[in-house]
Design a protein around this motif. Structure first.
Motif, short mmCIF file in Angstrom:
data_model
loop_
_atom_site.label_atom_id
_atom_site.label_comp_id
_atom_site.label_asym_id
_atom_site.label_seq_id
_atom_site.Cartn_x
_atom_site.Cartn_y
_atom_site.Cartn_z
N ALA A 145 -7.84 60.87 13.81
CA ALA A 145 -8.02 61.46 15.14
C ALA A 145 -9.23 60.92 15.89
CB ALA A 145 -8.12 62.98 15.01
N ASP A 146 -10.34 60.76 15.20
CA ASP A 146 -11.59 60.44 15.90
C ASP A 146 -11.86 58.94 15.92
OD1 ASP A 146 -13.18 63.12 16.48
OD2 ASP A 146 -12.08 63.36 14.60
N VAL A 147 -12.03 58.41 17.14
CA VAL A 147 -12.27 56.98 17.30
C VAL A 147 -13.17 56.75 18.51
CG1 VAL A 147 -10.13 56.72 18.66
CG2 VAL A 147 -11.20 54.70 17.60
N GLU A 148 -14.08 55.82 18.38
CA GLU A 148 -14.89 55.38 19.50
C GLU A 148 -14.95 53.85 19.47
OE1 GLU A 148 -18.55 57.46 20.10
OE2 GLU A 148 -17.60 59.42 19.76
N VAL A 149 -15.21 53.25 20.64
CA VAL A 149 -15.21 51.80 20.78
C VAL A 149 -16.62 51.34 21.12
CG1 VAL A 149 -14.36 49.86 22.17
CG2 VAL A 149 -12.79 51.69 21.45
N ILE A 150 -17.06 50.27 20.47
CA ILE A 150 -18.35 49.65 20.77
C ILE A 150 -18.12 48.19 21.08
CG2 ILE A 150 -20.69 49.19 19.95
CD1 ILE A 150 -20.33 51.43 17.92
N ASP A 151 -18.69 47.72 22.20
CA ASP A 151 -18.59 46.29 22.48
C ASP A 151 -19.97 45.69 22.64
OD1 ASP A 151 -18.48 44.96 25.64
OD2 ASP A 151 -18.87 47.10 25.43
N TYR A 152 -20.09 44.45 22.23
CA TYR A 152 -21.36 43.72 22.23
C TYR A 152 -21.18 42.43 23.02
CZ TYR A 152 -21.73 46.52 17.89
OH TYR A 152 -21.71 47.54 16.95
N ALA A 153 -22.17 42.08 23.84
CA ALA A 153 -22.10 40.83 24.58
C ALA A 153 -23.51 40.37 24.91
CB ALA A 153 -21.27 40.99 25.86
N SER A 154 -23.60 39.16 25.42
CA SER A 154 -24.89 38.60 25.78
C SER A 154 -25.53 39.41 26.91
CB SER A 154 -24.73 37.15 26.22
OG SER A 154 -24.00 37.08 27.43
N GLY A 155 -26.82 39.25 27.08
CA GLY A 155 -27.54 39.99 28.10
C GLY A 155 -27.13 39.64 29.51
N GLY A 156 -26.46 38.51 29.69
CA GLY A 156 -26.06 38.09 31.03
C GLY A 156 -24.64 38.41 31.42
N LYS A 157 -23.88 39.07 30.55
CA LYS A 157 -22.48 39.38 30.90
C LYS A 157 -22.45 40.31 32.10
CE LYS A 157 -18.07 41.04 29.03
NZ LYS A 157 -17.32 39.97 29.71
N PRO A 158 -21.64 39.97 33.15
CA PRO A 158 -21.75 40.70 34.41
C PRO A 158 -20.99 42.00 34.50
CG PRO A 158 -20.20 38.90 34.65
CD PRO A 158 -20.77 38.78 33.27
N ASP A 159 -20.12 42.30 33.53
CA ASP A 159 -19.34 43.54 33.63
C ASP A 159 -19.48 44.33 32.33
OD1 ASP A 159 -17.83 41.37 32.46
OD2 ASP A 159 -16.13 42.72 32.34
N THR A 160 -19.29 45.64 32.48
CA THR A 160 -19.36 46.52 31.32
C THR A 160 -18.37 47.66 31.50
OG1 THR A 160 -20.83 47.92 29.98
CG2 THR A 160 -21.27 47.85 32.33
N PRO A 161 -17.60 48.02 30.49
CA PRO A 161 -17.52 47.34 29.22
C PRO A 161 -16.78 46.00 29.35
CG PRO A 161 -15.81 48.98 29.33
CD PRO A 161 -16.62 49.14 30.59
N SER A 162 -16.64 45.30 28.25
CA SER A 162 -15.86 44.07 28.27
C SER A 162 -14.39 44.39 28.51
CB SER A 162 -16.01 43.34 26.94
OG SER A 162 -15.41 44.10 25.89
N GLY A 163 -13.64 43.39 28.94
CA GLY A 163 -12.21 43.59 29.13
C GLY A 163 -11.53 43.98 27.83
N THR A 164 -12.00 43.43 26.73
CA THR A 164 -11.43 43.76 25.42
C THR A 164 -11.62 45.24 25.12
OG1 THR A 164 -12.05 41.54 24.67
CG2 THR A 164 -11.42 43.12 22.98
N ALA A 165 -12.85 45.74 25.32
CA ALA A 165 -13.14 47.13 25.03
C ALA A 165 -12.41 48.08 25.97
CB ALA A 165 -14.65 47.38 25.10
#
Length: 265
Positions: A145-165
């Protein structure tokens, strides 16, 4: 007959790898290349190779004048939606590779695609292994039941979260069972530290030097945890095969489809 492809963002990190692959494929033809910084140059030379006979132009509108079957967009979050709608209005199918679009953006694109009888394909990540991460996470969500998503990217990535996340959270939201953890609305302290909600899933984005792109789904159950994670390498090669698969299949259906795993089976 070869599929005529326009690549927008053709000199960028992923777009350049896709453009080279289209030039090399027997069943594909590079009909246009879009990159403002290289406008006027031959795309082959702009990519560091021999002339390819295709001039780089500054806008998707210019590229469409030569005729095309599919637009592949690897530009920027602020440009991709307008590019997609421009291509759709011209009757050209679209493969969206750029992240940053919201669910409302995709709904608008889907509506336009259906009105113009064209196909659109989008994925948060065109890597085969990243797609498997999503596929396995969706399987797990049926049982935990319980799930959370974490995404990691470089300091210069212009959008948040990533498209994948973002895509992962949206799709998990349609399958997951009600969470057993305390709702964010009932927490004290600094609630923002619990991340942001996308659908029914909390998402946390880290932007730090040293990362390329990583995304993970963390599942928790009494006495145990499950981590399903994808880590990207330092080049764009993993995204090429999935993008070309989408190019070859995007015209199979009218309207928007999201998630490369839809083409796996």
């Amino acid at each position: 007959m070869a599929i005529r492809v326009i690549v927008a963002g053709a000199t960028g990190w992923t777009g350049s790898a896709v453009a080279k692959a289209v030039l090399a494929a027997e069943d594909l033809m590079l009909a246009g290349a879009v990159a403002r910084s290289s406008a006027g140059r031959d795309i082959g030379e702009a990519l560091g190779g021999a002339p390819a006979g295709v001039a780089v132009v500054a806008t998707v509108e210019e590229a469409l004048r030569a005729g095309a079957d599919v637009l592949v967009d690897y530009t920027a979050p602020q440009a991709v939606k307008a590019n997609a709608l421009t291509a759709i209005s011209a009757g050209v199918a679209v493969v969206v590779g750029t992240s940053g679009l919201s669910a409302d953006d995709y709904a608008e694109i889907d509506k336009a695609a259906r009105a113009n009888n064209v196909g659109v394909f989008a994925a948060g990540n065109y890597s085969i292994t990243a797609t498997l991460m999503t596929k396995f996470a969706l399987m797990a969500a049926r049982y935990v039941a319980d799930v959370e998503v974490i995404d990691y990217a470089s300091g210069g990535k212009p959008d948040t979260p990533s498209g994948t996340a973002r895509e992962l959270a949206e799709r998990l939201s349609t399958l997951r069972k009600p969470a057993t953890s305390k709702p964010v609305s009932e927490l004290g302290g600094v609630r923002e530290t619990r991340g942001g909600a996308i659908g029914a899933v909390q998402v946390h984005s880290l932007r730090l030097p040293g990362y390329v792109l990583s995304c993970e789904a963390q599942f928790g159950a009494p006495g145990e945890r499950l981590l399903i994670r994808h880590d990207a390498g330092s080049d764009a090669a993993p995204y090429v095969a999935g993008t070309l698969l989408a190019v070859r299949r995007v015209r199979d259906e009218v309207g928007l489809r999201r998630g490369l795993d839809l083409l796996f089976d």
